[in-house]
Design a protein around this motif. Structure first.
Motif, PDB file in Angstrom:
ATOM      1  N   GLU B 175       0.977  -1.163  -0.254  1.00  0.00           N
ATOM      2  CA  GLU B 175      -0.132   0.047   0.049  1.00  0.00           C
ATOM      3  C   GLU B 175       0.849   1.179  -0.133  1.00  0.00           C
ATOM      4  O   GLU B 175       0.545   2.282  -0.657  1.00  0.00           O
ATOM      5  N   GLU B 176       1.729   1.295   0.878  1.00  0.00           N
ATOM      6  CA  GLU B 176       2.840   2.440   1.003  1.00  0.00           C
ATOM      7  C   GLU B 176       3.297   2.725  -0.603  1.00  0.00           C
ATOM      8  O   GLU B 176       3.612   3.666  -0.920  1.00  0.00           O
ATOM      9  N   SER B 179       1.010   4.144  -2.645  1.00  0.00           N
ATOM     10  CA  SER B 179       0.665   5.587  -2.282  1.00  0.00           C
ATOM     11  C   SER B 179       1.876   6.702  -2.902  1.00  0.00           C
ATOM     12  O   SER B 179       1.621   7.629  -3.465  1.00  0.00           O
ATOM     13  N   ILE B 180       3.103   6.060  -3.109  1.00  0.00           N
ATOM     14  CA  ILE B 180       4.239   6.849  -3.172  1.00  0.00           C
ATOM     15  C   ILE B 180       4.005   7.185  -4.673  1.00  0.00           C
ATOM     16  O   ILE B 180       4.089   8.086  -5.265  1.00  0.00           O
ATOM     17  N   ARG B 182       1.378   6.891  -6.519  1.00  0.00           N
ATOM     18  CA  ARG B 182       0.167   7.731  -7.039  1.00  0.00           C
ATOM     19  C   ARG B 182       0.370   9.041  -6.560  1.00  0.00           C
ATOM     20  O   ARG B 182      -0.027  10.090  -7.375  1.00  0.00           O
ATOM     21  N   GLY B 183       1.110   9.543  -5.613  1.00  0.00           N
ATOM     22  CA  GLY B 183       1.346  10.775  -5.138  1.00  0.00           C
ATOM     23  C   GLY B 183       2.570  11.575  -5.760  1.00  0.00           C
ATOM     24  O   GLY B 183       2.369  12.707  -6.305  1.00  0.00           O
TER      25      GLY B 183
END
Lengths: 205, 205
Positions: B175-176, B179-180, B182-183
């Motif tokens: 997930e992390e 997220s990275i 995506r961000g």
């Protein structure tokens, strides 16, 4: 390893819906929201420490003198500001905290606290921002033009933000902001202590 | 607005489980994975273009001469490399693409393509990495020591990565990383064209 929390600054065009984005980040993902201080009188239903910290003018000015604000501004005879104490306390406890503030305040925070994460919420286009304001039906043409003029000022500093999130679809926007915050804490610069620990451990092999 | 995809480079300690992380990113989030080229013979069940692009030595060396690889290496008489063509095609189509490569290759990619996103998957500690290798039961002590020695080399360049993700819990790690990625596409630097369009639109108000 005691990691500091992330200071998250969220700004955006007037009318872009950033308040809604922030509310959802708080309610769905459990982020802490910084509570501003103000000298304006509490409105009905407002609770001290929840909507605002209510202060009188003397107290507020005193706190300015003591450097007690991350940023503050004066608007229609009232002061508004972000008290430093609660924010720093949260960060030291390893908690992320969100500041929803205007562009000028954001620039001031970044100057004092360069590791702050600055996110700007933009509309997909200025046309869509205008359409949004018109469809609300709560503002007359003069107010809309005023808001768009304000957007012009805000846009000047847009490129000083770390991230730009386009609020086209609210769900997507909220998820993107959450991803940015989550990913940010994994930045190499945030993990220098961990890297050193790993290197120290490897020396012993 | 035609946004380029993100070139995502994932490396990590030998034995940290980065292959599993990458597999989940592909299967759960639909990321594209770059397929490497190699001169080693296909093993049973391996399909050209799926596990590897299989080439003979002459073809591979020819492609090296033409600058056709982002990075390549030689290992036990065989070549391995990342063909530039498919990666660049994906990026131009706006698709993110993952390269799972070693530290040296990652440094080479970053040099040629500075906007690449470099993520390093680390174990929570070297002790936990060793425990993990021991508990697998597939490797003898000599191999484990060899892997840990390799980790020492890898750790030297850890701080040149953009992000460090600790694989303590696989779900959290996946997930992390997501997220990275995506961000990352919301970074201001990735939105300069959008910012210009907004500014141009505001000039007309």
């Amino acid at each position: 390893m005691n990691k500091k929390g992330t200071l998250i600054v969220i700004s955006g065009f007037s009318g872009v819906g950033k308040g809604t984005v922030v509310k959802r980040l708080v309610s769905e993902y459990g982020y802490n929201l910084s509570v501003s201080a103000t000298t304006r009188a509490p409105r009905e239903g407002e609770v001290n420490g929840r909507e605002y910290y209510f202060m009188d003018k003397g107290e507020f000015e005193n706190l300015i003198d003591y450097g007690g604000f991350f940023e503050w501004t004066q608007y229609v005879e009232n002061y508004y500001g972000t008290p430093r104490k609660y924010v720093e306390q949260s960060l030291n406890e390893g908690k992320d905290i969100i500041l929803e503030i205007e562009v000028m305040g954001a620039m001031s925070v970044k100057q004092q606290y360069p590791e702050a994460l600055l996110i700007f919420i933009a509309a997909p286009s200025i046309k869509s921002l205008r359409d949004r304001l018109v469809s609300r039906g709560t503002e007359n043409e003069a107010t809309i033009v005023k808001r768009l003029k304000k957007a012009t000022e805000e846009a000047c500093d847009m490129d000083k933000y770390d991230y730009i999130v386009i609020n086209d679809n609210l769900d997507v926007c909220v998820e993107e902001v959450n991803s940015i915050i989550r990913g940010y804490s994994c930045r190499c610069a945030n993990n220098l202590q961990f890297i050193q620990e790993i290197k120290d451990e490897l020396k012993e092999i």
